[in-house]
Design a protein around this motif. Structure first.
Motif, PDB file in Angstrom:
ATOM      1  N   ASP A 195      -4.891  10.937  -2.114  1.00 12.57           N
ATOM      2  CA  ASP A 195      -5.172   9.569  -1.700  1.00 12.57           C
ATOM      3  C   ASP A 195      -4.153   9.114  -0.656  1.00 12.57           C
ATOM      4  OD1 ASP A 195      -7.223   9.519  -3.585  1.00 12.57           O
ATOM      5  OD2 ASP A 195      -6.158   8.218  -4.984  1.00 12.57           O
ATOM      6  N   LEU A 196      -2.887   9.471  -0.840  1.00  9.46           N
ATOM      7  CA  LEU A 196      -1.850   9.050   0.094  1.00  9.46           C
ATOM      8  C   LEU A 196      -2.047   9.688   1.470  1.00  9.46           C
ATOM      9  CD1 LEU A 196       0.653   7.364   0.614  1.00  9.46           C
ATOM     10  CD2 LEU A 196       2.038   9.244  -0.322  1.00  9.46           C
ATOM     11  N   ASP A 197      -2.429  10.952   1.522  1.00 15.01           N
ATOM     12  CA  ASP A 197      -2.721  11.586   2.813  1.00 15.01           C
ATOM     13  C   ASP A 197      -3.860  10.858   3.517  1.00 15.01           C
ATOM     14  OD1 ASP A 197      -0.786  13.556   2.365  1.00 15.01           O
ATOM     15  OD2 ASP A 197      -2.253  15.021   1.623  1.00 15.01           O
ATOM     16  N   CYS A 198      -4.889  10.515   2.762  1.00 15.58           N
ATOM     17  CA  CYS A 198      -6.030   9.775   3.301  1.00 15.58           C
ATOM     18  C   CYS A 198      -5.577   8.398   3.790  1.00 15.58           C
ATOM     19  CB  CYS A 198      -7.108   9.659   2.229  1.00 15.58           C
ATOM     20  SG  CYS A 198      -8.603   8.788   2.740  1.00 15.58           S
ATOM     21  N   ALA A 199      -4.767   7.712   2.989  1.00 15.45           N
ATOM     22  CA  ALA A 199      -4.271   6.381   3.356  1.00 15.45           C
ATOM     23  C   ALA A 199      -3.440   6.429   4.637  1.00 15.45           C
ATOM     24  CB  ALA A 199      -3.450   5.802   2.209  1.00 15.45           C
ATOM     25  N   ARG A 200      -2.635   7.451   4.784  1.00 17.55           N
ATOM     26  CA  ARG A 200      -1.815   7.582   6.000  1.00 17.55           C
ATOM     27  C   ARG A 200      -2.705   7.723   7.239  1.00 17.55           C
ATOM     28  NH1 ARG A 200       2.211  11.583   2.889  1.00 17.55           N
ATOM     29  NH2 ARG A 200       3.845  10.063   2.372  1.00 17.55           N
ATOM     30  N   SER A 201      -3.730   8.539   7.129  1.00 21.28           N
ATOM     31  CA  SER A 201      -4.648   8.722   8.243  1.00 21.28           C
ATOM     32  C   SER A 201      -5.365   7.413   8.561  1.00 21.28           C
ATOM     33  CB  SER A 201      -5.661   9.825   7.909  1.00 21.28           C
ATOM     34  OG  SER A 201      -6.618   9.939   8.937  1.00 21.28           O
ATOM     35  N   ALA A 202      -5.820   6.724   7.527  1.00 24.46           N
ATOM     36  CA  ALA A 202      -6.524   5.448   7.719  1.00 24.46           C
ATOM     37  C   ALA A 202      -5.600   4.422   8.369  1.00 24.46           C
ATOM     38  CB  ALA A 202      -7.054   4.925   6.391  1.00 24.46           C
ATOM     39  N   TRP A 203      -4.363   4.352   7.923  1.00 25.71           N
ATOM     40  CA  TRP A 203      -3.438   3.370   8.481  1.00 25.71           C
ATOM     41  C   TRP A 203      -3.196   3.614   9.966  1.00 25.71           C
ATOM     42  CZ3 TRP A 203       1.208   2.967  10.977  1.00 25.71           C
ATOM     43  CH2 TRP A 203       1.661   1.656  11.121  1.00 25.71           C
ATOM     44  N   ARG A 204      -3.007   4.867  10.333  1.00 29.57           N
ATOM     45  CA  ARG A 204      -2.789   5.191  11.754  1.00 29.57           C
ATOM     46  C   ARG A 204      -3.995   4.786  12.598  1.00 29.57           C
ATOM     47  NH1 ARG A 204      -0.352   9.759   9.430  1.00 29.57           N
ATOM     48  NH2 ARG A 204      -2.240  10.993   9.670  1.00 29.57           N
ATOM     49  N   TRP A 213       1.244   0.822  -6.738  1.00 27.30           N
ATOM     50  CA  TRP A 213       0.376   1.373  -5.702  1.00 27.30           C
ATOM     51  C   TRP A 213       1.214   1.668  -4.474  1.00 27.30           C
ATOM     52  CZ3 TRP A 213      -5.041   1.386  -6.467  1.00 27.30           C
ATOM     53  CH2 TRP A 213      -5.470   0.745  -7.630  1.00 27.30           C
ATOM     54  N   TRP A 214       0.726   2.581  -3.647  1.00 28.65           N
ATOM     55  CA  TRP A 214       1.315   2.751  -2.333  1.00 28.65           C
ATOM     56  C   TRP A 214       0.744   1.682  -1.430  1.00 28.65           C
ATOM     57  CZ3 TRP A 214       5.431   5.295  -1.144  1.00 28.65           C
ATOM     58  CH2 TRP A 214       5.785   6.446  -1.846  1.00 28.65           C
ATOM     59  N   ARG A 215       1.616   1.004  -0.691  1.00 26.62           N
ATOM     60  CA  ARG A 215       1.201   0.054   0.336  1.00 26.62           C
ATOM     61  C   ARG A 215       1.686   0.605   1.668  1.00 26.62           C
ATOM     62  NH1 ARG A 215       4.277  -5.175   0.077  1.00 26.62           N
ATOM     63  NH2 ARG A 215       5.764  -3.935   1.258  1.00 26.62           N
ATOM     64  N   LEU A 216       0.778   0.792   2.609  1.00 24.46           N
ATOM     65  CA  LEU A 216       1.107   1.253   3.949  1.00 24.46           C
ATOM     66  C   LEU A 216       0.753   0.129   4.913  1.00 24.46           C
ATOM     67  CD1 LEU A 216       0.110   3.780   2.164  1.00 24.46           C
ATOM     68  CD2 LEU A 216       0.113   4.972   4.321  1.00 24.46           C
ATOM     69  N   ASP A 217       1.739  -0.321   5.655  1.00 16.60           N
ATOM     70  CA  ASP A 217       1.515  -1.358   6.654  1.00 16.60           C
ATOM     71  C   ASP A 217       2.590  -1.262   7.720  1.00 16.60           C
ATOM     72  OD1 ASP A 217       3.777  -2.569   5.519  1.00 16.60           O
ATOM     73  OD2 ASP A 217       2.641  -4.153   4.536  1.00 16.60           O
ATOM     74  N   SER A 218       2.700  -2.269   8.563  1.00 17.33           N
ATOM     75  CA  SER A 218       3.655  -2.217   9.667  1.00 17.33           C
ATOM     76  C   SER A 218       5.108  -2.144   9.201  1.00 17.33           C
ATOM     77  CB  SER A 218       3.466  -3.425  10.587  1.00 17.33           C
ATOM     78  OG  SER A 218       3.662  -4.623   9.851  1.00 17.33           O
ATOM     79  N   ARG A 219       5.343  -2.459   7.930  1.00 17.87           N
ATOM     80  CA  ARG A 219       6.702  -2.378   7.374  1.00 17.87           C
ATOM     81  C   ARG A 219       7.025  -0.981   6.861  1.00 17.87           C
ATOM     82  NH1 ARG A 219       5.447  -7.321   3.472  1.00 17.87           N
ATOM     83  NH2 ARG A 219       3.498  -6.171   3.556  1.00 17.87           N
ATOM     84  N   GLY A 220       6.026  -0.098   6.806  1.00 15.29           N
ATOM     85  CA  GLY A 220       6.231   1.259   6.316  1.00 15.29           C
ATOM     86  C   GLY A 220       5.450   1.520   5.050  1.00 15.29           C
ATOM     87  N   GLU A 221       5.867   2.554   4.301  1.00 18.08           N
ATOM     88  CA  GLU A 221       5.246   2.931   3.042  1.00 18.08           C
ATOM     89  C   GLU A 221       6.148   2.496   1.892  1.00 18.08           C
ATOM     90  OE1 GLU A 221       4.318   7.113   2.800  1.00 18.08           O
ATOM     91  OE2 GLU A 221       3.503   7.125   4.839  1.00 18.08           O
ATOM     92  N   LYS A 222       5.567   1.841   0.909  1.00 16.06           N
ATOM     93  CA  LYS A 222       6.366   1.356  -0.214  1.00 16.06           C
ATOM     94  C   LYS A 222       5.505   1.309  -1.475  1.00 16.06           C
ATOM     95  CE  LYS A 222       9.335  -2.379  -1.638  1.00 16.06           C
ATOM     96  NZ  LYS A 222       9.922  -3.682  -1.351  1.00 16.06           N
ATOM     97  N   ARG A 223       6.116   1.631  -2.625  1.00 15.35           N
ATOM     98  CA  ARG A 223       5.440   1.457  -3.910  1.00 15.35           C
ATOM     99  C   ARG A 223       5.561  -0.005  -4.307  1.00 15.35           C
ATOM    100  NH1 ARG A 223       4.928   6.503  -7.146  1.00 15.35           N
ATOM    101  NH2 ARG A 223       4.364   5.161  -8.864  1.00 15.35           N
ATOM    102  N   VAL A 224       4.445  -0.637  -4.634  1.00 12.73           N
ATOM    103  CA  VAL A 224       4.421  -2.056  -4.996  1.00 12.73           C
ATOM    104  C   VAL A 224       3.525  -2.261  -6.203  1.00 12.73           C
ATOM    105  CG1 VAL A 224       4.820  -2.819  -2.617  1.00 12.73           C
ATOM    106  CG2 VAL A 224       2.470  -2.566  -3.451  1.00 12.73           C
ATOM    107  N   VAL A 225       3.738  -3.390  -6.881  1.00 12.73           N
ATOM    108  CA  VAL A 225       2.818  -3.841  -7.920  1.00 12.73           C
ATOM    109  C   VAL A 225       1.761  -4.673  -7.212  1.00 12.73           C
ATOM    110  CG1 VAL A 225       2.561  -5.255  -9.997  1.00 12.73           C
ATOM    111  CG2 VAL A 225       4.586  -3.811  -9.704  1.00 12.73           C
TER     112      VAL A 225
END
Length: 124
Positions: A77-86, A110-122
């Protein structure tokens, strides 16, 4: 059957098909109308791939995207999320992969990917 699931914030019409089209073959996904569930299909390495896009997930700001097949374009899922974010340049979230049904929700991150980077968040 394997699956990948990501959550896309404020998804725009046509954005998912434009992104996925660069990674799969024979894409059939009409995501121009996001007023309801969007179902589609494609092929990856010659194998069928089912695609489901659920707008309005998690408070209506996110769309859940589920890819199902024997062979998938990304390993996690994280690999997919990284591709989607880019490609989509909007916040993407996904499960870290270690949460199991029955685990306490308050511990769910959850992993949150945004302009601030990748971070584990609730998710809240």
């Amino acid at each position: 059957m394997q699956d990948l699931e990501i959550y896309i914030r404020d998804v725009q019409p046509g954005a998912v098909s434009a992104w996925l089209g660069a990674h799969v073959d024979a894409l059939e996904l009409n995501d121009q109308d996001l007023s309801g569930v969007v179902k589609g299909q494609a092929r990856y390495q010659g194998h069928p791939l089912r695609i489901s896009l659920y707008p309005g997930a998690f408070g209506k700001r996110y769309a859940s995207l589920v890819l199902e097949g024997e062979h998938l374009p990304w390993r996690t899922d994280l690999d997919c999320a990284r591709s989607a974010w880019r490609a989509l340049e909007t916040e993407i979230r996904c499960s870290p992969g270690d949460w199991k049904e029955g685990d306490p929700v308050e511990d769910e991150t959850w992993w949150r990917l945004d302009s601030r980077g990748e971070k584990r968040v609730v998710w809240n």
